[in-house]
Design an enzyme around this catalytic site. Structure first.
Site, PDB file in Angstrom:
ATOM      1  CB  VAL A  19      -7.756  -2.572   3.640  1.00  0.00           C
ATOM      2  CG1 VAL A  19      -9.010  -2.220   4.432  1.00  0.00           C
ATOM      3  CG2 VAL A  19      -7.948  -3.887   2.888  1.00  0.00           C
ATOM      4  CB  ALA A 177     -14.515  -8.264   2.176  1.00  0.00           C
ATOM      5  CG  LEU A 179     -20.479 -10.625   1.721  1.00  0.00           C
ATOM      6  CD1 LEU A 179     -20.440 -12.139   1.692  1.00  0.00           C
ATOM      7  CD2 LEU A 179     -21.744 -10.116   1.081  1.00  0.00           C
ATOM      8  N   GLY A 224      -4.292 -13.051 -10.168  1.00  0.00           N
ATOM      9  CA  GLY A 224      -3.922 -12.341  -8.937  1.00  0.00           C
ATOM     10  C   GLY A 224      -4.877 -12.590  -7.788  1.00  0.00           C
ATOM     11  CD  GLU A 227      -2.136 -13.863   0.350  1.00  0.00           C
ATOM     12  OE1 GLU A 227      -1.025 -13.300   0.409  1.00  0.00           O
ATOM     13  OE2 GLU A 227      -3.207 -13.266   0.542  1.00  0.00           O
ATOM     14  CG  ASP A 238      -7.124 -15.945   5.168  1.00  0.00           C
ATOM     15  OD1 ASP A 238      -6.531 -15.379   6.098  1.00  0.00           O
ATOM     16  OD2 ASP A 238      -7.892 -15.365   4.368  1.00  0.00           O
ATOM     17  CE  LYS A 242     -11.412 -14.290   5.191  1.00  0.00           C
ATOM     18  NZ  LYS A 242     -11.631 -14.095   3.769  1.00  0.00           N
TER      19      LYS A 242
HETATM   20  N1  NAP Z   1      -7.475  -6.915   0.748  1.00  0.00           N
HETATM   21  C1  NAP Z   1      -8.589  -7.613   0.961  1.00  0.00           C
HETATM   22  O1  NAP Z   1      -9.312  -8.017   0.042  1.00  0.00           O
HETATM   23  C2  NAP Z   1      -9.007  -7.932   2.377  1.00  0.00           C
HETATM   24  C3  NAP Z   1     -10.261  -8.510   2.625  1.00  0.00           C
HETATM   25  C4  NAP Z   1     -10.663  -8.737   3.963  1.00  0.00           C
HETATM   26  C5  NAP Z   1      -9.783  -8.436   4.989  1.00  0.00           C
HETATM   27  N2  NAP Z   1      -8.546  -7.915   4.696  1.00  0.00           N
HETATM   28  C6  NAP Z   1      -7.651  -7.652   5.799  1.00  0.00           C
HETATM   29  O2  NAP Z   1      -7.357  -6.258   5.862  1.00  0.00           O
HETATM   30  C7  NAP Z   1      -6.057  -6.073   6.397  1.00  0.00           C
HETATM   31  C8  NAP Z   1      -5.260  -5.162   5.467  1.00  0.00           C
HETATM   32  O3  NAP Z   1      -5.142  -5.780   4.201  1.00  0.00           O
HETATM   33  P1  NAP Z   1      -4.304  -5.062   3.042  1.00  0.00           P
HETATM   34  O4  NAP Z   1      -4.632  -5.798   1.808  1.00  0.00           O
HETATM   35  O5  NAP Z   1      -4.485  -3.586   3.104  1.00  0.00           O
HETATM   36  O6  NAP Z   1      -2.808  -5.404   3.518  1.00  0.00           O
HETATM   37  P2  NAP Z   1      -1.468  -4.639   3.131  1.00  0.00           P
HETATM   38  O7  NAP Z   1      -1.636  -3.930   1.839  1.00  0.00           O
HETATM   39  O8  NAP Z   1      -0.368  -5.620   3.295  1.00  0.00           O
HETATM   40  O9  NAP Z   1      -1.322  -3.509   4.256  1.00  0.00           O
HETATM   41  C9  NAP Z   1      -1.019  -3.794   5.575  1.00  0.00           C
HETATM   42  C10 NAP Z   1      -0.596  -2.507   6.253  1.00  0.00           C
HETATM   43  O10 NAP Z   1      -0.346  -2.795   7.629  1.00  0.00           O
HETATM   44  C11 NAP Z   1       0.855  -2.136   8.005  1.00  0.00           C
HETATM   45  N3  NAP Z   1       1.477  -2.753   9.162  1.00  0.00           N
HETATM   46  C12 NAP Z   1       2.086  -3.968   9.266  1.00  0.00           C
HETATM   47  N4  NAP Z   1       2.562  -4.134  10.520  1.00  0.00           N
HETATM   48  C13 NAP Z   1       2.237  -3.011  11.201  1.00  0.00           C
HETATM   49  C14 NAP Z   1       2.464  -2.557  12.530  1.00  0.00           C
HETATM   50  N5  NAP Z   1       3.106  -3.314  13.406  1.00  0.00           N
HETATM   51  N6  NAP Z   1       2.000  -1.346  12.895  1.00  0.00           N
HETATM   52  C15 NAP Z   1       1.346  -0.559  12.004  1.00  0.00           C
HETATM   53  N7  NAP Z   1       1.104  -0.929  10.726  1.00  0.00           N
HETATM   54  C16 NAP Z   1       1.545  -2.130  10.338  1.00  0.00           C
HETATM   55  C17 NAP Z   1       1.728  -2.238   6.767  1.00  0.00           C
HETATM   56  O11 NAP Z   1       2.792  -1.331   6.894  1.00  0.00           O
HETATM   57  P3  NAP Z   1       3.897  -1.133   5.721  1.00  0.00           P
HETATM   58  O12 NAP Z   1       3.173  -0.328   4.679  1.00  0.00           O
HETATM   59  O13 NAP Z   1       4.982  -0.403   6.396  1.00  0.00           O
HETATM   60  O14 NAP Z   1       4.273  -2.501   5.282  1.00  0.00           O
HETATM   61  C18 NAP Z   1       0.691  -1.901   5.696  1.00  0.00           C
HETATM   62  O15 NAP Z   1       0.565  -0.503   5.575  1.00  0.00           O
HETATM   63  C19 NAP Z   1      -5.444  -7.461   6.525  1.00  0.00           C
HETATM   64  O16 NAP Z   1      -5.543  -7.890   7.859  1.00  0.00           O
HETATM   65  C20 NAP Z   1      -6.302  -8.324   5.622  1.00  0.00           C
HETATM   66  O17 NAP Z   1      -6.362  -9.677   6.032  1.00  0.00           O
HETATM   67  C21 NAP Z   1      -8.156  -7.645   3.432  1.00  0.00           C
END
Ligand code: NAP
Length: 384
Positions: A19, A177, A179, A224, A227, A238, A242
């Site tokens: 994201v 997300a 929406l 995919g 999780e 989860d 929400k």
């Molecule tokens: N993907 C979706 O469809 C979706 C939809 C709605 C909401 N979200 C929410 O959006 C957020 C991000 O999702 P994502 O898919 O991008 O997750 P992701 O790919 O796992 O990325 C998470 C990022 O957070 C970083 N992080 C973890 N701990 C941290 C800390 N203490 N300080 C600073 N950075 C830290 C990670 O660092 P590293 O790179 O070093 O591991 C990584 O860069 C989540 O909360 C998720 O629930 C996602």
């Protein structure tokens, strides 16, 4: 179009995963639009992952678009920001929340109108978000639901229910997300239109389309959509997060532990390894098929949904929040849901017979980042 002066809007991004990277790309891609339509230019003062924070070579001007592109490529190749030159590395012994809070503290002095953007998946951002929410001129936007759900209602109230909150804190993408569920709910609340029920299905993974349960889960995993351990989706936590955010947005003083969650698997399957869990899934098929048939006999279909019932306006009933399988009329909005869409129905005084419905893609880095970017534009255009 009349030209106007472009205002720089500084931000600090926490989280540079799927994201976070999509957000940085979207910001760079939207530069011309933001300049022409809003007279703003977002400037990334710092980007952090779990290891470090990096800022631009020109600290005052933020990361250049070339530096942003290099950072995205570095993260996409699996790199950590700690290996980038000039990175401020979090000391191993320092708690992540302390590191992030001190970073926000620094920017609150150097660039007081900074937006703190949380695209991480940790609750270590709570102190940093609280700081942004309570420091004059700072603001926050989050896709991360943990600070709004796993943290106490007291923190939620400070972040989201204070008179200054609408101008300071946005958390739209934490629920649906891209929406605009929170925005819609906020409009209903602001009109004193008493909400009687919010019913939502937040994960296509958990939608039950009529095939055998094990086949649906197996296919979703293959594509995919789940999780790595499908129990993280099927356990309902989860969805509970929400729904809790929606309930708290209504002012319901609930904690995550108050949510009644019915997982989609039996307790015996909880301790198995992932392969053993997947192999054991067909043992649930007969019970699911029976529930599907019982619902169908009444013209209904099963959905895995969250139901938020606020206390009645006359004070009767304490309100409730339940996550589990429900049978809904096949012709209702939830009943017609298919694929991996999300759908939220809001029933209120004015949306009594026909609910206010939001439906669309509810996951994916691009749509989530789009929701965060809209939040950032609104914050930039709102004076708190
Ligand atoms: N993907 C979706 O469809 C979706 C939809 C709605 C909401 N979200 C929410 O959006 C957020 C991000 O999702 P994502 O898919 O991008 O997750 P992701 O790919 O796992 O990325 C998470 C990022 O957070 C970083 N992080 C973890 N701990 C941290 C800390 N203490 N300080 C600073 N950075 C830290 C990670 O660092 P590293 O790179 O070093 O591991 C990584 O860069 C989540 O909360 C998720 O629930 C996602």
């Amino acid at each position: 179009m009349a030209t106007c002066e472009t205002r720089t809007v500084p931000f600090v991004l926490v989280g540079a995963g799927g994201v976070g990277a999509a957000l940085l790309e979207a910001i760079v891609g939207a530069r011309a639009l933001h300049k022409a339509r809003y007279g703003i230019r977002f400037s990334a003062l710092a980007v952090c992952d779990s290891s470090a924070a990096v800022s631009g070579a020109d600290a005052a001007g933020g990361l250049s678009d070339a530096e942003i592109a290099a950072l995205i490529a570095h993260k996409a190749s699996g790199g950590k920001l700690a290996s980038q030159s000039g990175a401020v590395v979090r000391p191993a012994e320092q708690d992540a929340s302390v590191f992030l809070e001190s970073l926000v503290d620094k920017y609150s002095k150097e660039a007081p109108d900074t937006i703190v953007v949380d695209c991480s998946a940790t609750d270590a951002t709570v102190p940093a978000l609280l700081k942004a929410a309570t420091t004059a001129n700072m603001r926050a936007a989050s896709a991360n639901k943990k600070p709004f759900a796993d943290s106490s209602f007291r923190n939620f109230r400070e972040l989201c229910l204070a008179p200054t909150s609408p101008a300071r804190v946005r958390y739209e993408s934490s629920v649906g997300a891209g929406l605009p569920v929170i925005a819609a709910l906020a409009r209903v609340v602001s009109a004193h239109d008493a909400v009687t029920l919010i019913s939502g299905s937040f994960s296509g993974t958990l939608g039950y389309a009529g095939e055998s349960f094990s086949a649906v889960v197996g296919k979703a995993k293959e594509l995919g959509y789940t999780e790595p351990d499908p129990r993280d989706d099927l356990g309902g936590v989860d969805v509970a997060r929400k729904a809790l955010i929606l309930a708290r947005t209504l002012g319901m003083a609930l904690e995550l532990s108050d949510v009644v969650v019915e997982p989609l698997y039996t307790p015996e399957l909880a301790e198995l390894s992932v392969p053993d869990f997947l192999a054991a899934l067909p043992t649930l098929d007969a019970a699911f098929a029976a529930k599907v048939a019982a619902a169908a006999a009444e013209g209904k279909v099963l959905r895995y949904a969250a139901n938020v019932r606020p206390p009645a306006a006359d004070g009767t009933g304490g309100g409730s929040l339940k996550v589990g399988l429900v049978a809904v009329p096949a012709s209702s909005p939830l009943g017609t849901l298919s694929g991996s869409d999300n759908l939220v129905e809001i029933y209120s005084q004015w949306y009594a017979a026909t609910p206010l419905v939001l439906r669309g893609a509810g996951a994916g880095a691009g749509t989530t980042a789009a929701g965060v970017l809209s939040d950032m534009v609104e914050l930039a255009n709102t004076r708190g």
